[in-house]
Design a protein around this motif. Structure first.
Motif, PDB file in Angstrom:
ATOM      1  N   PHE A 112      20.243  30.673   7.510  1.00 17.57           N
ATOM      2  CA  PHE A 112      19.134  31.160   6.679  1.00 17.57           C
ATOM      3  C   PHE A 112      19.634  31.539   5.290  1.00 17.57           C
ATOM      4  N   GLY A 113      20.681  32.350   5.237  1.00 17.49           N
ATOM      5  CA  GLY A 113      21.208  32.802   3.946  1.00 17.49           C
ATOM      6  C   GLY A 113      21.754  31.654   3.111  1.00 17.49           C
ATOM      7  N   GLY A 114      22.472  30.729   3.743  1.00 15.84           N
ATOM      8  CA  GLY A 114      23.015  29.585   3.017  1.00 15.84           C
ATOM      9  C   GLY A 114      21.924  28.677   2.495  1.00 15.84           C
ATOM     10  N   SER A 115      20.883  28.457   3.284  1.00 16.55           N
ATOM     11  CA  SER A 115      19.784  27.598   2.848  1.00 16.55           C
ATOM     12  C   SER A 115      19.015  28.218   1.683  1.00 16.55           C
ATOM     13  N   VAL A 116      18.800  29.526   1.734  1.00 13.38           N
ATOM     14  CA  VAL A 116      18.120  30.202   0.622  1.00 13.38           C
ATOM     15  C   VAL A 116      18.978  30.129  -0.637  1.00 13.38           C
ATOM     16  N   PHE A 137      19.006  24.815  -6.390  1.00 13.09           N
ATOM     17  CA  PHE A 137      18.255  23.623  -6.784  1.00 13.09           C
ATOM     18  C   PHE A 137      17.057  23.981  -7.655  1.00 13.09           C
ATOM     19  N   LEU A 138      16.338  25.041  -7.296  1.00  8.30           N
ATOM     20  CA  LEU A 138      15.152  25.410  -8.075  1.00  8.30           C
ATOM     21  C   LEU A 138      15.524  25.914  -9.468  1.00  8.30           C
ATOM     22  N   ASP A 146      12.225  16.783 -10.881  1.00  6.72           N
ATOM     23  CA  ASP A 146      11.228  16.910  -9.816  1.00  6.72           C
ATOM     24  C   ASP A 146      11.862  16.738  -8.439  1.00  6.72           C
ATOM     25  N   ILE A 147      12.836  15.855  -8.332  1.00 10.28           N
ATOM     26  CA  ILE A 147      13.533  15.666  -7.062  1.00 10.28           C
ATOM     27  C   ILE A 147      14.275  16.947  -6.675  1.00 10.28           C
ATOM     28  N   GLN A 148      14.839  17.639  -7.653  1.00  9.68           N
ATOM     29  CA  GLN A 148      15.528  18.900  -7.355  1.00  9.68           C
ATOM     30  C   GLN A 148      14.557  19.967  -6.869  1.00  9.68           C
ATOM     31  N   VAL A 149      13.346  19.952  -7.360  1.00 10.26           N
ATOM     32  CA  VAL A 149      12.333  20.901  -6.875  1.00 10.26           C
ATOM     33  C   VAL A 149      12.044  20.635  -5.399  1.00 10.26           C
ATOM     34  N   TYR A 150      11.882  19.368  -5.049  1.00  7.46           N
ATOM     35  CA  TYR A 150      11.628  19.016  -3.642  1.00  7.46           C
ATOM     36  C   TYR A 150      12.814  19.369  -2.753  1.00  7.46           C
ATOM     37  N   GLN A 151      14.017  19.171  -3.253  1.00 16.99           N
ATOM     38  CA  GLN A 151      15.196  19.545  -2.478  1.00 16.99           C
ATOM     39  C   GLN A 151      15.264  21.059  -2.278  1.00 16.99           C
ATOM     40  N   GLY A 152      14.950  21.818  -3.302  1.00 18.38           N
ATOM     41  CA  GLY A 152      14.930  23.278  -3.176  1.00 18.38           C
ATOM     42  C   GLY A 152      13.894  23.745  -2.169  1.00 18.38           C
ATOM     43  N   ILE A 153      12.718  23.124  -2.200  1.00 20.21           N
ATOM     44  CA  ILE A 153      11.667  23.474  -1.241  1.00 20.21           C
ATOM     45  C   ILE A 153      12.088  23.103   0.173  1.00 20.21           C
ATOM     46  N   ALA A 174      12.393  25.502   3.440  1.00 18.38           N
ATOM     47  CA  ALA A 174      11.746  25.200   4.724  1.00 18.38           C
ATOM     48  C   ALA A 174      12.735  25.325   5.874  1.00 18.38           C
ATOM     49  N   ILE A 175      13.975  24.888   5.665  1.00 17.38           N
ATOM     50  CA  ILE A 175      15.014  25.047   6.690  1.00 17.38           C
ATOM     51  C   ILE A 175      15.258  26.530   6.955  1.00 17.38           C
TER      52      ILE A 175
END
Length: 118
Positions: free
Chosen positions: A48-52, A58-59, A75-82, A86-87
């Motif tokens: 959780f912490g690593g994903s955040v 990325f964001l 825009d691709i980096q925004v999707y990767q951050g989202i 989600a993970i």
């Protein structure tokens, strides 16, 4: 315990056939009134912490230096951050290991006695 919202963060001091005692508070908890025992899981919290952390990276990187030449890459980096957020949200239900005690549950006691040799 059933009917109460009290949460005890303590170590078990002694076990009997129908209850156990907590070491710091000295509270006796009957097994018949216990609804569940929870233990913290470490790995989901680390994920959780690593994903955040990665999702935030990325964001932030997509927000910095936003120019018209690299809009699609940002825009691709925004999707990767989202996706990383989600993970992280998906890991939330796995934070605690719950041992539920109901009618058919059994508590097993292992009696270990250490004695000095005479």
């Amino acid at each position: 315990m059933t009917g109460e919202k009290a949460v005890y963060r303590d170590e078990i001091y002694a076990l009997t056939d129908s209850s156990f005692y907590l070491s710091r508070t000295g509270t006796e908890v009957p097994l018949s009134e216990l609804s569940e025992i929870r233990r913290a899981r470490i790995l989901p919290r680390v994920i959780f912490g690593g994903s955040v952390f990665i999702g935030t990276g990325f964001l932030v990187s997509s927000a910095i230096n936003r120019d018209e030449e690299s809009v699609k890459a940002k825009d691709i980096q925004v999707y990767q951050g989202i996706a990383f957020y989600a993970i992280a949200i998906a890991m939330r239900p796995f934070f605690w290991k719950k041992y539920r005690l109901g009618k058919n549950s059994q508590a097993q006691i292992l009696d270990v006695t250490i004695r000095k040799k005479p």
